[in-house]
Design a protein around this motif. Sequence first.
Motif, mmCIF file in Angstrom:
data_model
loop_
_atom_site.group_PDB
_atom_site.id
_atom_site.type_symbol
_atom_site.label_atom_id
_atom_site.label_comp_id
_atom_site.label_asym_id
_atom_site.label_seq_id
_atom_site.Cartn_x
_atom_site.Cartn_y
_atom_site.Cartn_z
ATOM 1 N N GLU A 83 -8.543 -3.284 -2.873
ATOM 2 C CA GLU A 83 -9.583 -2.498 -2.209
ATOM 3 C C GLU A 83 -10.957 -3.172 -2.268
ATOM 4 O OE1 GLU A 83 -9.473 1.504 -3.715
ATOM 5 O OE2 GLU A 83 -7.283 1.552 -3.593
ATOM 6 N N ASP A 118 -7.501 -0.832 -11.546
ATOM 7 C CA ASP A 118 -6.710 -0.386 -10.400
ATOM 8 C C ASP A 118 -7.430 -0.649 -9.086
ATOM 9 O OD1 ASP A 118 -4.542 0.941 -9.062
ATOM 10 O OD2 ASP A 118 -5.840 2.684 -8.848
ATOM 11 N N PRO A 150 0.838 -1.196 0.000
ATOM 12 C CA PRO A 150 0.000 0.000 0.000
ATOM 13 C C PRO A 150 0.878 1.253 0.000
ATOM 14 C CG PRO A 150 -0.813 -1.579 1.620
ATOM 15 C CD PRO A 150 0.505 -2.102 1.117
ATOM 16 N N GLY A 151 0.520 2.211 -0.827
ATOM 17 C CA GLY A 151 1.284 3.451 -0.903
ATOM 18 C C GLY A 151 2.524 3.372 -1.771
ATOM 19 N N ALA A 152 2.719 2.243 -2.446
ATOM 20 C CA ALA A 152 3.914 2.060 -3.276
ATOM 21 C C ALA A 152 3.834 2.829 -4.589
ATOM 22 C CB ALA A 152 4.146 0.571 -3.556
ATOM 23 N N GLY A 153 2.652 3.287 -4.966
ATOM 24 C CA GLY A 153 2.521 4.066 -6.191
ATOM 25 C C GLY A 153 1.835 3.338 -7.330
ATOM 26 N N LYS A 154 1.147 2.248 -7.049
ATOM 27 C CA LYS A 154 0.479 1.487 -8.107
ATOM 28 C C LYS A 154 -0.599 2.318 -8.812
ATOM 29 C CE LYS A 154 -0.799 -1.697 -5.241
ATOM 30 N NZ LYS A 154 -0.299 -1.140 -3.994
ATOM 31 N N SER A 155 -1.404 3.035 -8.050
ATOM 32 C CA SER A 155 -2.465 3.852 -8.651
ATOM 33 C C SER A 155 -1.881 5.004 -9.458
ATOM 34 C CB SER A 155 -3.405 4.402 -7.578
ATOM 35 O OG SER A 155 -4.131 3.348 -6.984
ATOM 36 N N THR A 156 -0.863 5.641 -8.925
ATOM 37 C CA THR A 156 -0.216 6.729 -9.666
ATOM 38 C C THR A 156 0.403 6.186 -10.941
ATOM 39 O OG1 THR A 156 0.225 7.879 -7.596
ATOM 40 C CG2 THR A 156 1.490 8.589 -9.515
#
Length: 170
Positions: free
Chosen positions: A142, A138, A63-69
């Motif tokens: 979730e 993405d 989580p927070g690794a940048g997958k969505s970005t």
Amino acid sequence: RLDISGLRADQPLSGKFVDFFVLPKIRQTKIEEDNEPISIAEPNDCFLTFTTSGCLAVVIGAPGAGKSTWSKWLQRETLKADWGGIGIRIEFRDLRVDELPSIYDLVRKEAGKQLTEDLTIEKIRRWLDDWKLAFIFDGFDEIRPTDRNKFVEWIKEINEFAKDCPFVIT
């Protein structure tokens, strides 16, 4: 556009997405047993890897690794490149398990209100047949665990219908 606020109450930095985005180093592991993992560190290599016909990829990270970005970057690249296709980015959090859309509805929703009526079934089918749609899903992590099997079945149906269109799931 992207706003970045520091730890101080200073004026936030403001600029374009491309000015702040740093392509993460992606370690690619192929399913075939004899292949060694490879790294994808260059933007062009990354783009080509994930938009090649027949690409089926799952991008995994903390989580927070940048997958969505990163998925937003990939979609942006599909729209500006000479590739000639369109990146359709779907956020799982926007979908309801009891109302999963058809592939046509996915494309129309992402195209926006102004283009929806112009996107006939025939036009979308032609894009699918020519592998000109890249599907970027993405946020699988979730999805509620109790709903994941239904989403997996839906994704398999979409993938089968989309033939060899690139498919990426984060």
